[in-house]
Every structure is written in structure tokens, then in C-alpha cells.
Design a protein around this motif. Structure first.
Motif, mmCIF file in Angstrom:
data_model
loop_
_atom_site.group_PDB
_atom_site.id
_atom_site.type_symbol
_atom_site.label_atom_id
_atom_site.label_comp_id
_atom_site.label_asym_id
_atom_site.label_seq_id
_atom_site.Cartn_x
_atom_site.Cartn_y
_atom_site.Cartn_z
ATOM 1 N N ARG A 10 -37.965 13.292 -16.648
ATOM 2 C CA ARG A 10 -38.616 12.376 -15.700
ATOM 3 C C ARG A 10 -40.130 12.498 -15.761
ATOM 4 N NH1 ARG A 10 -38.784 14.231 -9.629
ATOM 5 N NH2 ARG A 10 -40.318 15.569 -10.690
ATOM 6 N N ASP A 11 -40.620 13.730 -15.726
ATOM 7 C CA ASP A 11 -42.069 13.943 -15.676
ATOM 8 C C ASP A 11 -42.739 13.584 -16.997
ATOM 9 O OD1 ASP A 11 -41.758 14.719 -13.076
ATOM 10 O OD2 ASP A 11 -41.960 16.871 -13.471
ATOM 11 N N LYS A 30 -42.990 9.820 -16.918
ATOM 12 C CA LYS A 30 -43.945 9.415 -15.880
ATOM 13 C C LYS A 30 -45.379 9.686 -16.316
ATOM 14 C CE LYS A 30 -45.071 10.236 -10.999
ATOM 15 N NZ LYS A 30 -44.707 11.020 -9.790
ATOM 16 N N HIS A 68 -32.563 10.367 -12.342
ATOM 17 C CA HIS A 68 -33.831 11.106 -12.405
ATOM 18 C C HIS A 68 -34.916 10.329 -13.146
ATOM 19 C CE1 HIS A 68 -31.566 14.552 -10.936
ATOM 20 N NE2 HIS A 68 -32.687 15.249 -10.868
ATOM 21 N N ILE A 69 -34.559 9.653 -14.242
ATOM 22 C CA ILE A 69 -35.591 9.001 -15.051
ATOM 23 C C ILE A 69 -35.769 7.521 -14.706
ATOM 24 C CG2 ILE A 69 -35.255 10.645 -16.945
ATOM 25 C CD1 ILE A 69 -33.806 8.454 -18.507
ATOM 26 N N GLY A 70 -34.966 7.025 -13.762
ATOM 27 C CA GLY A 70 -35.136 5.653 -13.315
ATOM 28 C C GLY A 70 -34.396 4.615 -14.131
ATOM 29 N N PHE A 120 -35.655 16.853 -14.527
ATOM 30 C CA PHE A 120 -37.014 16.734 -13.999
ATOM 31 C C PHE A 120 -38.031 16.721 -15.143
ATOM 32 C CE2 PHE A 120 -35.156 18.728 -10.050
ATOM 33 C CZ PHE A 120 -35.297 17.597 -9.258
#
Length: 331
Positions: free
Chosen positions: A58-59, A62, A126-128, A55
Motif C-alpha cells: 500500500r505505502d 501511495k 489494503h492497496i485500494g 501495508f
């Protein structure tokens, strides 16, 4: 006017094992204007990402507006070591000090290696990222000496990939084998042919490392690129100077020549024809932009950033070259 895309490795400056350095580098990638990255941190050894770290990655991406369309997984263990002050690459025979190795004849170690790759598939989700690059280190001297050991090796590899295939497909992630250094190209070609004949293209593909090709495919830098471009889902684009035939069996010399220079360096570094590479990337199913995998250091932070911006402009230039080749193919 279409926006020019660009991608660089998340560990362009170092692969230190701490979040401060990870965040610093990814933040710099965004500040330099890159649109994409290949997540390469922890590409080696046996680190397992916890869900909270997934997460966090990912964040971070993003919040910075950076897309990760690919990730570099670890096959377990550390193969580059220093011995008497020289770099040695341990891949001629099987290593006995790896606890997570999807090729292992020890079933517990093999299953742990599968778990390690599943962990990276989870990180992709999670990270695409839709493509996961990985290595298959080939103990080629052992293969030469013992055909039975070679068949045992491939049996274990296939057992692991058979288990990974439904997991990766369910996650929407393709795995992509990379061409390596310090491994004869003929041994690698046999590996690619075996694997691509057994597994479909929705699961398994090819990663082209241009720098590795200059070192190991000295007869034809573009040999793997041409042969496997239809299954090429990822790239590691970098420049090296090639090596002489007399150095070709010197592992230390090969490692020292794996420079990871920025492609198309105006100073004239390297030997590759980037128009030729753009042509084959354009014919491949690679999701653009193609990933650069470079080393950028600098004498200070300002110099590092200036080099990173110059790299981004070069990546955009290559992206345009690929688009131009695609247009040629449509006309």
C-alpha cells in the motif's frame, strides 16, 4: 484537456519473489508515467501475504502515486513446469501436489484454497483494488473421461465461491474469472456460463486476456469479449501471434506463443484488431484505464525504461480509443 490514463502489470519485467525487484519495477512504472497498475506479483503458487507486507505494498504505491484498481490472485499451485527442456502446462487432470486449492475434493485443501483467495481480497482492500482476477484451471481431459468427476469439481468450486461471496462483497471487491490458455474454448465457455448463471454481477465477472484469446479462440478472437463484455471488470491486454491448427494440441507450442507483446506494436507483431477491442471495452463496466499485461525486458536498464515509456504511450492511445468509442455510444 483530460489526463490520459494508463495501466501496466506490476511484474512487467519479472515475477521474482523478493521486494527489491517488486519495488524496482513499481518505481519504474511510476517513472515511465503510468497512472495505474494491476498488482500481479505472486499470481501463482501458495504465498500468503502478512499484514505488514500488505501495508508495505500500500505505502509503496501511495508514495509513488500509482493507483491499483485490480489485482491478480493465485488459485494455488504451479502448473507450468519444464520437462525434458520443454514447458508443460499441467491442467488436463487434477494435480495432487497443491496444498491450497479452492477446487479440491479434499476439504482441508479446499478450505486452504479459500483462505488463499481471502488473503488476496485482504490485499485488495489494503492497496485500494476493487477487482480481483483469478483462474479456474479446468482439468478438461478428466471431464471428458468422467462426467461425475466434472460435477464433483463444480460442486467444490461452488462451495468455495459461496463462502467467498459474502467476504468479497463486504470488502467491496469483485472477483473476475480469466480466459485461459491450454484449455479448449468450449470447456471455458461452459465454465463461464455455469458461474455467471449462478452468481450475480456484484460478485463475479470476467477478465479478458486478449493474448490467450488469440491462442484458444482461433475461430473468433473476440468471441468471449463479445459474449461476456457486460460482466467484464478487468483486462489483460497483450499481443501474440496466433498458432496453426496443427499446433493447437501442443501445449508447449501454445505456451511458447504466449508472448505478452505490447499491443499495437509498430513493428507489426500480432494479429488483433485493437479498434474492435476498444469498442467492446467501451461497452463494458471496466474501470478505466484497461490493464496491459506485457513482458518488457530490454538489453539494459535504459532500454527497459525506453520500452516501458513507449508502452505507456500506447496504453494512453488505447485509453483515448476507448473514450472515443464511449462518446460514439452517447451520440
Amino acid at each position: 484537456m483530460e489526463k490520459l490514463l494508463s495501466s501496466v502489470n506490476s511484474d512487467y519485467n519479472n515475477d521474482k519473489h523478493n521486494w527489491y525487484e517488486i519495488e524496482r519495477q513499481v518505481t519504474n512504472i511510476a517513472k515511465a508515467g503510468f497512472t495505474h497498475t494491476q498488482w500481479i506479483h505472486d499470481w501463482e503458487a501458495e504465498y500468503i501475504y502478512s499484514p505488514s507486507e500488505m501495508f508495505q505494498a500500500r505505502d509503496l504505491l501511495k508514495d509513488l502515486g500509482i493507483h491499483a484498481h485490480s489485482l491478480h490472485a493465485s488459485e494455488g499451485g504451479i502448473r507450468t513446469i519444464k520437462e525434458n527442456g520443454k514447458k508443460i502446462f499441467q491442467n488436463r487432470y487434477r494435480l495432487t501436489n497443491i496444498r491450497k486449492d479452492y477446487t479440491s475434493t479434499n476439504e482441508y485443501c479446499r478450505l486452504a484454497g479459500v483462505d488463499l483467495l481471502k488473503n488476496r481480497i485482504d490485499l485488495c482492500s489494503h492497496i485500494g483494488a476493487s477487482v480481483m482476477v483469478f483462474h479456474m484451471q479446468l482439468p478438461w481431459k478428466l471431464f471428458e473421461e468422467s462426467p461425475q468427476d466434472k460435477e464433483d469439481y463444480y460442486r467444490q468450486v461452488c462451495k468455495s465461491l459461496d463462502e467467498l461471496e459474502p467476504y468479497a462483497k463486504a470488502a467491496g471487491v469483485r472477483m473476475a474469472l480469466e480466459n485461459l490458455i491450454v484449455t479448449p474454448w468450449q470447456v471455458q465457455e461452459e465454465q463461464f456460463d455455469r458461474m455467471f448463471n449462478r452468481y450475480d454481477s456484484d460478485f463475479l465477472g470476467f477478465t479478458f486476456d486478449s493474448g490467450h484469446a488469440t491462442l484458444m479462440c482461433r475461430h473468433d478472437f473476440y468471441y468471449f469479449l463479445r459474449k461476456y463484455h457486460k460482466r467484464m471488470y478487468a483486462t489483460h491486454l497483450q499481443e501474440n501471434e496466433s498458432i496453426s491448427e496443427e499446433l493447437a494440441k501442443d501445449d508447449t507450442a501454445i505456451l511458447e506463443h504466449d508472448k505478452h507483446w505490447v499491443p499495437m506494436d509498430p513493428r507489426g507483431h500480432g494479429t488483433l484488431d485493437w479498434a474492435e477491442i476498444a469498442k467492446w471495452v467501451a461497452k463494458s463496466p471496466v474501470e478505466l484505464p484497461a490493464d496491459f499485461e506485457v513482458g518488457i525486458y530490454g538489453k539494459d536498464e535504459q532500454d527497459e525504461m525506453e520500452q516501458l515509456i513507449a508502452c505507456r504511450k500506447t496504453a494512453e492511445k488505447f485509453y483515448q480509443m476507448v473514450l472515443d468509442e464511449k462518446k460514439k455510444g452517447q451520440s
